[in-house]
Structures are given as structure tokens and as C-alpha cells.
Design a protein around this motif. Structure first.
Motif, short mmCIF file in Angstrom:
data_model
loop_
_atom_site.label_atom_id
_atom_site.label_comp_id
_atom_site.label_asym_id
_atom_site.label_seq_id
_atom_site.Cartn_x
_atom_site.Cartn_y
_atom_site.Cartn_z
N ALA A 234 0.83 -1.20 0.00
CA ALA A 234 0.00 0.00 0.00
C ALA A 234 0.87 1.25 0.00
O ALA A 234 0.58 2.24 -0.70
CB ALA A 234 -0.93 -0.01 1.21
N TYR A 235 1.96 1.22 0.77
CA TYR A 235 2.86 2.37 0.78
C TYR A 235 3.46 2.58 -0.60
O TYR A 235 3.60 3.72 -1.08
CB TYR A 235 3.96 2.15 1.83
CG TYR A 235 4.91 3.32 1.97
CD1 TYR A 235 4.45 4.64 1.92
CD2 TYR A 235 6.28 3.11 2.16
CE1 TYR A 235 5.33 5.71 2.06
CE2 TYR A 235 7.15 4.17 2.31
CZ TYR A 235 6.67 5.47 2.25
OH TYR A 235 7.54 6.53 2.38
N GLY A 236 3.81 1.49 -1.28
CA GLY A 236 4.32 1.61 -2.64
C GLY A 236 3.32 2.26 -3.58
O GLY A 236 3.70 3.03 -4.48
N ILE A 237 2.05 1.98 -3.38
CA ILE A 237 1.00 2.60 -4.19
C ILE A 237 0.93 4.10 -3.92
O ILE A 237 0.84 4.92 -4.85
CB ILE A 237 -0.36 1.92 -3.93
CG1 ILE A 237 -0.34 0.49 -4.47
CG2 ILE A 237 -1.50 2.71 -4.56
CD1 ILE A 237 -1.54 -0.34 -4.08
N PHE A 238 0.97 4.49 -2.64
CA PHE A 238 0.97 5.92 -2.33
C PHE A 238 2.20 6.60 -2.91
O PHE A 238 2.12 7.72 -3.44
CB PHE A 238 0.92 6.12 -0.81
CG PHE A 238 -0.45 5.99 -0.21
CD1 PHE A 238 -1.52 6.75 -0.67
CD2 PHE A 238 -0.67 5.11 0.84
CE1 PHE A 238 -2.78 6.63 -0.11
CE2 PHE A 238 -1.93 4.98 1.41
CZ PHE A 238 -2.99 5.74 0.93
N ARG A 239 3.34 5.95 -2.83
CA ARG A 239 4.57 6.55 -3.36
C ARG A 239 4.51 6.69 -4.88
O ARG A 239 5.13 7.60 -5.45
CB ARG A 239 5.78 5.71 -2.96
CG ARG A 239 6.09 5.74 -1.47
CD ARG A 239 7.35 4.97 -1.15
NE ARG A 239 8.51 5.60 -1.78
CZ ARG A 239 9.73 5.06 -1.79
NH1 ARG A 239 9.93 3.88 -1.23
NH2 ARG A 239 10.74 5.68 -2.36
N ARG A 240 3.78 5.82 -5.53
CA ARG A 240 3.65 5.88 -6.99
C ARG A 240 2.88 7.14 -7.41
O ARG A 240 2.95 7.56 -8.57
CB ARG A 240 2.94 4.62 -7.48
CG ARG A 240 2.74 4.49 -8.98
CD ARG A 240 4.05 4.23 -9.70
NE ARG A 240 4.65 2.96 -9.29
CZ ARG A 240 4.38 1.78 -9.84
NH1 ARG A 240 3.49 1.68 -10.82
NH2 ARG A 240 5.00 0.70 -9.43
N GLY A 241 2.16 7.73 -6.48
CA GLY A 241 1.35 8.89 -6.81
C GLY A 241 -0.06 8.46 -7.17
O GLY A 241 -0.57 7.47 -6.65
N ARG A 242 -0.67 9.18 -8.10
CA ARG A 242 -2.06 8.90 -8.45
C ARG A 242 -2.19 8.03 -9.69
O ARG A 242 -3.29 7.88 -10.24
CB ARG A 242 -2.82 10.22 -8.61
CG ARG A 242 -3.03 10.95 -7.29
CD ARG A 242 -3.47 12.41 -7.49
NE ARG A 242 -4.61 12.51 -8.39
CZ ARG A 242 -5.89 12.44 -8.01
NH1 ARG A 242 -6.19 12.26 -6.73
NH2 ARG A 242 -6.86 12.58 -8.88
N ASP A 243 -1.09 7.42 -10.11
CA ASP A 243 -1.12 6.59 -11.32
C ASP A 243 -2.10 5.43 -11.19
O ASP A 243 -2.68 4.98 -12.20
CB ASP A 243 0.27 6.01 -11.61
CG ASP A 243 1.26 7.06 -12.07
OD1 ASP A 243 0.85 8.22 -12.25
OD2 ASP A 243 2.45 6.73 -12.22
#
Length: 340
Positions: A234-243
Motif C-alpha cells: 500500500a505504501y508503494g502505491i501511495f509513493r507511486r502517486g495517483r497513477d
């Protein structure tokens, strides 16, 4: 004439003040992630991942009904902002989300075992997220089992008139609340926690002394994951931004048969572990609460290959470079198995 040291002390004081101001500014500029269930398995994994990455640009707002609990105090000691909040109360959640960039949302079905309550809680959080104007929400959800095993399919019983696996199906239905509310959401489809093997599903000692891993998986592969890796992903998703807003991300750590899991358990424990496949009906016949649902869940795992197929481990590793294999998770929990 200045007293001795005065000329030199003054710049030092201003340098200290400047450093303090820079630190406060850096904290203020971090994107706040409100984490529901921050003291639990999934939310706790996310909270600790953010807190461990001091330069990552994110801060944790841990939401809990029990801010005085030991788990909440531990998060506060690590640097989290701990807020009392109740997912059943829209005003409480809206207030907790105020000023945050994003939120991680999860419900605990096994606390009440009600799919209708599950959906009400999700709807409440979706409305609160819309009102607070969050930029990115991750909703921890599951697959809709009825897309693969329809209600009239007699392979497994239909429960409460409209579900095959209520905690899966209710979460899947709740996806629509976020879409209808216009909340920018990533739908994180989770799976079986390996931590279950430390509890009631742990290997048991048979009468002949052998260790036995009994799972209702026949010869199919089980998509499993370390609970903390759900939060890290989930943290990786947040770090990816809004992609990944508007996208569904199915996750797992590894796909293994019962035999493979038993072999790896044996290697970790230093003795042979035998796999025994348990019939689905035998699970459903057990006296514990939720036995029928649990039997249905494992039958879904075992008889719907697409559940495993859509969980691309390379995609998950791209989001979470520290994704654990089952062997790595076992090594980290070897003492827990030894003391069980």
C-alpha cells in the motif's frame, strides 16, 4: 566589549533555531496518510513502513478507537500522530481525515461477522473521504466470489441468501460506494495471511508424533502473503502517486501448494511436516463460528484458478521491493513456530 563567548554563542543559537524551523517545515510539508486499523495487521504494516522511511515525504495519522492502547502508544513513540476515530461515525471519520492527503481504509469483518455492517462501514468511510476531499484513498478489498461461483452453483452453499463468501463479496460490493462518491481510489485486493499458520491453522502433532499441516486446498496453489507486506505494498502505491487511482491491484507474496508449504515448514523447523488436504465439507461441518464461510472461502481459493492468476508477483514486487517469500517469512517467525 562583549562578555567572553558572546559573539560566538549568538550565531550558534540562530543556527539551532534555523535547523528547528527547517525540521518543522519538512514535517509540515509531508503528505499525511490517515490509516484506519493502524494498530492491526494491514494498517500497522503501512504505518510502520511510512515511519521507517523518514525521508519518504509521508507522515502517519493513526486512526484507532483505542488511542491509549499499547499498540497505539508504540506508534506514537515512533512518530505517528494518533487520533481517536470510529469508522461507524461519519462525523468522526471526516474530522480524522481533515487535512490529510490520503487514507488507507480497511474493515474487520471477523469482529462482527456481518456483511451488512461491513458495507455500512465502507459507505460511511467513502462519504467521509469525499467530504474531506482526500486526494488518494486505498480501499483494502477482496474478489467477488459470485463472479466465478454464481449463487445457483451447488458446489457450495449460498449464505444469507445472497453471498457465497460473505466477507469477500461484501467488500467487493463496497467498491462501488467509493466509485459513486467520486473518491479517487485504488482497490487493493488482498489474500490469505501466512500469519494464520501461527494460530488455529498451525501445524499440529499427530498421534504418531508427525507434524501435520492440514489445509482445505486439495492440490491447488494458495496465494498467500505476509500481513506486513500488504501495508508495505500500500505504501508503494501511495509513493507511486495517483497513477493507480481507479485501478484494481491484486496482491500476494507467493503461490504455493499445501505440499510445498509443508516442505518449506519442515525445512524451517528441522523435521518433516506432512500435508493433509482437508475436505471442504469437513471444514463447513466444524462447530466454530464462521465454519461454513471458511469452508466456502477455501473452496473458492482451490477451485478458481483465476484468483491466483491475477496476482502477478512481479507487479507486487515493483510496488514493494521487500516482498517476502514464504521461506523468508518462515525464517522471521521460526521462534513463534518453535514455541507454539
Amino acid at each position: 566589549m562583549h562578555p567572553p563567548g558572546k559573539v560566538h554563542d549568538t550565531p550558534s543559537i540562530w543556527c539551532l533555531v534555523a535547523r528547528i524551523n527547517e525540521k518543522e517545515k519538512a514535517v509540515a510539508e509531508k503528505k499525511v496518510i490517515a490509516v484506519v486499523g493502524a494498530t492491526g495487521a494491514q494498517g500497522g504494516g503501512l504505518a510502520r513502513a511510512i515511519l521507517a522511511d523518514a525521508g519518504g515525504g509521508f507522515a502517519v495519522r493513526a486512526l484507532t478507537r483505542h488511542p491509549d492502547s499499547d499498540a497505539a502508544r508504540q506508534l506514537a513513540a515512533l512518530g505517528a500522530e494518533v487520533i481517536e476515530a470510529d469508522m461507524t461515525d461519519q462525523w468522526s471519520m471526516t474530522k480524522a481525515f481533515d487535512g490529510a492527503y490520503g487514507a488507507f481504509l480497511v474493515t474487520n469483518f471477523w469482529k462482527h461477522m456481518s456483511p451488512e455492517q461491513e458495507k455500512r462501514d465502507a459507505a460511511t468511510m467513502a462519504r467521509a473521504a469525499r467530504t474531506a476531499g482526500l486526494s488518494h484513498v486505498i480501499w483494502s478489498t477482496l474478489d467477488d466470489t459470485r463472479e466465478h461461483i454464481p449463487l445457483d452453483d451447488e458446489r457450495m452453499p449460498t449464505l444469507e441468501g445472497r453471498y457465497k463468501v460473505p466477507h469477500f463479496d461484501a467488500k467487493a460490493e463496497a467498491n462501488q460506494y467509493f466509485t459513486d462518491a467520486g473518491v479517487p481510489t485504488t482497490f487493493l485486493q488482498t489474500t490469505f495471511y501466512w500469519e494464520n499458520l501461527l494460530g488455529p491453522m498451525a501445524p499440529k502433532r499427530a498421534e504418531d508424533g508427525r507434524l501435520v499441516l492440514a489445509l482445505p486446498m486439495a492440490d491447488s496453489r494458495l496465494a498467500g502473503i505476509a500481513a506486513e507486506d500488504i501495508g508495505k505494498t500500500a505504501y508503494g502505491i501511495f509513493r507511486r502517486g495517483r497513477d493507480l487511482v481507479g485501478r484494481t491491484v491484486p496482491i500476494a507474496g507467493e503461490h504455493l501448494t499445501g505440499t510445498q508449504m509443508a516442505e518449506q515448514l519442515g525445512a524451517a523447523l528441522g523435521e518433516e511436516v506432512s500435508y493433509v488436504p482437508v475436505p471442504f465439507d469437513a471444514v463447513r461441518a466444524q462447530p466454530f463460528p464462521g465454519a461454513v464461510e471458511t469452508g466456502n472461502m477455501f473452496q473458492f481459493y482451490a477451485q478458481v484458478p483465476r484468483f491466483t492468476a491475477v496476482r502477478d508477483l512481479n507487479v507486487v514486487r515493483d510496488l514493494n521491493a521487500e516482498l517476502q517469500t514464504f521461506a523468508q517469512w518462515l525464517a522471521a517467525h521460526q521462534d513463534a513456530f518453535a514455541n507454539a
